[in-house]
Design an enzyme around this catalytic site. Sequence first.
Site, PDB file in Angstrom:
ATOM      1  N   ASP A 104       0.861  -1.164   0.000  1.00  0.00           N
ATOM      2  CA  ASP A 104       0.000   0.000   0.000  1.00  0.00           C
ATOM      3  C   ASP A 104       0.909   1.228   0.000  1.00  0.00           C
ATOM      4  O   ASP A 104       2.100   1.129   0.336  1.00  0.00           O
ATOM      5  CB  ASP A 104      -0.892  -0.048   1.248  1.00  0.00           C
ATOM      6  CG  ASP A 104      -1.797   1.152   1.366  1.00  0.00           C
ATOM      7  OD1 ASP A 104      -2.417   1.541   0.360  1.00  0.00           O
ATOM      8  OD2 ASP A 104      -1.878   1.727   2.470  1.00  0.00           O
TER       9      ASP A 104
ATOM     10  N   ASP B 296      -0.079   5.168   0.920  1.00  0.00           N
ATOM     11  CA  ASP B 296      -0.302   6.081   2.042  1.00  0.00           C
ATOM     12  C   ASP B 296      -0.456   5.305   3.344  1.00  0.00           C
ATOM     13  O   ASP B 296      -1.321   4.424   3.454  1.00  0.00           O
ATOM     14  CB  ASP B 296      -1.552   6.928   1.804  1.00  0.00           C
ATOM     15  CG  ASP B 296      -1.447   7.766   0.534  1.00  0.00           C
ATOM     16  OD1 ASP B 296      -0.392   8.386   0.329  1.00  0.00           O
ATOM     17  OD2 ASP B 296      -2.417   7.793  -0.241  1.00  0.00           O
TER      18      ASP B 296
END
Length: 231
Positions: free
Chosen positions: A16, A18
């Site tokens: 991922d 952020d």
Amino acid sequence: MPNPPSPSFPPAMLFDLDGTLLDSAPDMLVTANAMLADRGRAPLTLAQLRPVVSKGARAMLGVAFPELPTAERDAHVPEFLDRYERIVGQHARLFDGVAAMLAALDAAGSAWGIVSNKPEYLARRVLPQQGWETRCAVLIGGDTLAERKPHPLPLLTAAERIGVAAGACVYVGDDQRDIVAARAAGMPSVAALWGYRLHDDDPLAWQADVLVDAPRQLLDPAAWPAASPSS
């Protein structure tokens, strides 16, 4: 007796963005506070906004404008994204230890990529800022495909584009939907406990294969869950 073989990194890793690789909360705070200032509203603090950054623009607007009906808040999403695009990366920083971890993966010959729910055009802005243009093997954004996390399609597509089986990838994320998507894709998972989450979130309940407190722990190949190249 011969010594047992040293553990090695998995063949491929997906991350991922952020809250996992990038601490983008300061950029998001500047964006939200600019919208509030234009409307004569008091600014938010980083502590108020930070827990929901991984949930996306709608969740952040929910914190900024809690009194507005959902449909009215959602109408502000294009403005939020436009303002954010103008400053993306200006205040964001890699989480401590991420640069060293990615360098170790590169040195070991492991492929790595990014699967984010952030719109792809915004996620791609990050690559040259971090010198990742040639290092990141694949980038899938929240609008790249017909589905987004927690659906497994983005993870499965990323593995296919790298050229490895899903079971040969490990997915690392800081949100429950990251772990749900990995499990649905048949992909081992790591819960990134250094990321963004609500106070009442229970990462143990996500059922990730491994929970990790800091990126530097992932410098040790033994800290990663086992990946199966043939699955």
